[in-house]
Write a protein that holds these residues in place. Structure first.
Motif, short mmCIF file in Angstrom:
data_model
loop_
_atom_site.label_atom_id
_atom_site.label_comp_id
_atom_site.label_asym_id
_atom_site.label_seq_id
_atom_site.Cartn_x
_atom_site.Cartn_y
_atom_site.Cartn_z
N VAL B 106 20.30 -145.19 37.29
CA VAL B 106 20.83 -143.54 37.63
C VAL B 106 19.72 -143.61 39.25
O VAL B 106 20.49 -143.78 40.57
CB VAL B 106 20.63 -142.41 36.87
N PRO B 107 18.66 -143.09 38.98
CA PRO B 107 17.51 -143.50 40.12
C PRO B 107 18.07 -144.25 41.36
O PRO B 107 17.84 -143.85 42.23
CB PRO B 107 16.52 -143.17 39.18
N ALA B 108 17.71 -145.79 40.81
CA ALA B 108 18.33 -146.63 41.95
C ALA B 108 19.70 -146.47 42.00
O ALA B 108 19.85 -146.53 43.42
CB ALA B 108 17.82 -147.92 40.82
N LEU B 109 20.45 -146.06 41.62
CA LEU B 109 22.13 -145.54 42.09
C LEU B 109 22.06 -145.37 43.27
O LEU B 109 22.85 -145.28 44.04
CB LEU B 109 23.16 -145.94 41.23
N VAL B 110 21.27 -143.87 42.70
CA VAL B 110 21.49 -142.19 43.53
C VAL B 110 20.89 -143.12 45.15
O VAL B 110 21.58 -142.77 45.92
CB VAL B 110 21.17 -141.17 43.01
#
Lengths: 208, 208
Positions: B106-110
């Motif tokens: 999630v962090p990378a996608l965000v």
DNA sequence: GTCTATATCACGATAGAC
DNA sequence: GTCTATCGTGATATAGAC
């Protein structure tokens, strides 16, 4: 035989980097084409690649070429670490690190650099070098300030420093994603948050 | 004549989206090729483009398809706005919004979504819709909590809400850029910062 | 000029609908 | 059982970057 004039060479590189930085900020790294950089810099592709081996090198240069003259950031960080009043030095350092967020292109470029660093080890090393020194400075200042009772001694200096850095970074990401967010106007609030977070309770109040 | 099975169609789309999300998180949007997505999803290009008109649509789906069943985030935000204890509801809401940061992709996608939203108005609208509701909820809770004296009445609810959102976002950006940063472990510190930032001074201490 | 990525196309196989 | 839209394949036209 004609020799290269280092000053002229550097100025030419800066000219290219400045033109490219605007494009990188507006369109991102991958969607900016070398042809666009050539056009913006007013030169041919053959000439451009005389100064940089490839597009990535131009992108890297955006983040290394900055501020070669005057009081460099590294010097100011070193001065802060040696300051007599660590709390005042911390506030100065926060201002120093937060200031570029108010420049128009910087927040977008920082965001782009963060995602690019994910898969570009060379860029990652470049950014880490800067970032590690900044965080180490903040950690030192927190530790010194704790020793003189100016911040909450219950805080772990490393963890607290990571959050100080995260708060500064939030200034950049907020500026990049929210057009109504003005970093310069938000600086007092950032200082307020840091103040309340870090300062020791001066007088414990009633429960609740 | 054969009819389309909506459940099967949705499941197939999710399969593609899940395969693509991993690639988008690891390599970013532009450097992920449709051929790679096809390979990861175990299907041909012709088949892939039966389900999505183009690569961008797959990327968008990563951020819309989530959580169709169970208590949706929108419902939980609405419940928080109506809660009797706005301060407790605020802490719950922060936990709700911070939780996905602990998931691996999630962090990378965000991060990737934030930079892509810069030049993709459709994605920008998609993300803003979610974000506006989240911030509005936080603003309401801050206003209600201030009315009952549970937070510093000197804070502007809108400005404070923007910083609460920025602090939550910092959890994602820190997780994405610093491998040693564990969002789940940092949640208590986030709560501490919010507590000290928002709570009214229970007893003014001596100057300095 | 060369190379890489996207998206389409023509075609085959399949599985309901009637 | 036939018919027809859906599902799926692989090759390739097309565009664009270096």
């Amino acid at each position: 035989m004609r020799t290269v004039d280092p000053a002229r060479h550097r100025a030419r590189r800066r000219h290219i980097v400045n033109a490219a930085a605007e494009l990188f900020a507006a369109k991102g790294f991958e969607r900016t084409t070398t042809a666009e950089i050539c056009k913006a810099a007013g030169m041919s592709a053959g000439n451009l690649f005389h100064y940089f081996p490839n597009k990535r090198a131009i992108f890297h240069a955006v983040f290394e070429d900055d501020e070669p003259e005057g009081a460099t950031k590294a010097e100011r960080l070193a001065a802060a670490r040696a300051a007599a009043d660590p709390w005042a030095a911390l506030l100065d350092t926060v201002d120093l690190l937060a200031a570029p967020a108010a420049e128009p292109l910087v927040p977008a470029l920082v965001m782009e650099a963060m995602v690019q660093a994910y898969r570009d080890p060379e860029l990652e090393a470049l950014l880490s070098r800067d970032n590690d020194e900044e965080r180490a400075t903040v950690t030192t200042l927190l530790r010194n300030a704790a020793a003189t009772g100016r911040i909450d001694p219950g805080l772990d200096p490393d963890a607290a420093a990571a959050w100080v850095m995260a708060l500064i970074a939030a200034l950049y990401t907020s500026a990049a994603t929210d057009p109504s967010f003005r970093p310069a106007e938000q600086l007092p609030t950032l200082r307020l948050i840091l103040h309340r977070f870090l300062r020791p309770d001066t007088a414990p109040g009633p429960a609740r």
